[in-house]
Design an enzyme around this catalytic site. Structure first.
Site, PDB file in Angstrom:
ATOM      1  N   HIS A  84      -7.156   6.348   7.342  1.00 28.07           N
ATOM      2  CA  HIS A  84      -7.681   5.027   7.655  1.00 28.07           C
ATOM      3  C   HIS A  84      -9.028   5.085   8.350  1.00 28.07           C
ATOM      4  O   HIS A  84      -9.386   6.059   8.999  1.00 28.07           O
ATOM      5  CB  HIS A  84      -6.672   4.220   8.486  1.00 28.07           C
ATOM      6  CG  HIS A  84      -6.447   4.749   9.884  1.00 28.07           C
ATOM      7  ND1 HIS A  84      -7.209   4.355  10.952  1.00 28.07           N
ATOM      8  CD2 HIS A  84      -5.534   5.613  10.363  1.00 28.07           C
ATOM      9  CE1 HIS A  84      -6.767   4.961  12.045  1.00 28.07           C
ATOM     10  NE2 HIS A  84      -5.762   5.733  11.704  1.00 28.07           N
ATOM     11  N   CYS A 142      -1.507   9.174  12.185  1.00 26.98           N
ATOM     12  CA  CYS A 142      -2.250   9.009  10.944  1.00 26.98           C
ATOM     13  C   CYS A 142      -3.644   9.583  11.125  1.00 26.98           C
ATOM     14  O   CYS A 142      -4.010  10.028  12.198  1.00 26.98           O
ATOM     15  CB  CYS A 142      -2.273   7.543  10.535  1.00 26.98           C
ATOM     16  SG  CYS A 142      -0.620   7.010  10.022  1.00 26.98           S
TER      17      CYS A 142
END
Length: 152
Positions: free
Chosen positions: A84, A103
């Site tokens: 991301h 993440c």
């Protein structure tokens, strides 16, 4: 990698117990198990903790302030890890890389998305900017799989 429910307990509950207005200020919606939005001020956040998970999901509206930035690239894996963007670009200047909850922040997310989508006529800086300007989430699926290899 932390599961989203554990991220809620570990990262957000301490804040919410002191200040449920945090959610409103950060454009984060509280969603119940039926998919309905719940007023964050109506929830007794102090009832929840490590032994009792809240029956809610937190969903941040898309936009420049979203913690995931403007681009998220999902790929199949059992750990729920994804790539991301980030609104906090200054984190890339630091040596430490453990600011995310499992993440992977991508420094040049738009460039990576263009490479992965592999359709320059349809996905280029101008068309991506146009999608971002709509302020609506858009999901795209790849025409062909792209192998993902992550070294840490």
């Amino acid at each position: 990698m932390d599961h989203p429910a554990h991220i809620l307990v570990k990262d957000k509950l301490p804040i919410l117990k002191r200040d449920p207005g945090y959610l409103v200020r950060n454009h984060i919606r509280v969603i119940d198990a039926s998919g309905r939005e719940v007023d964050p001020y109506s929830v007794n956040w102090s009832r929840y903790g490590a032994g009792r998970l809240p029956p809610y999901q937190l969903r941040q509206d898309p936009g420049e302030d979203n913690a995931l930035g403007l681009v998220k690239i999902m790929f199949p894996n059992k750990h729920m890890v994804y790539l991301h963007d980030t609104p906090t670009k200054s984190l890339f200047d630091k040596d430490e890389r453990t600011f995310s909850s499992g993440c992977i922040r991508v420094q040049k997310a738009f460039e990576l998305a263009q490479l992965v989508l592999d359709d320059p006529a349809r996905w280029n800086p101008e068309t991506m900017a146009a999608v971002v300007a709509t302020k609506k989430m858009q999901t795209e699926y790849l025409a062909k799989p792209v192998p993902v290899l992550i070294l840490y």
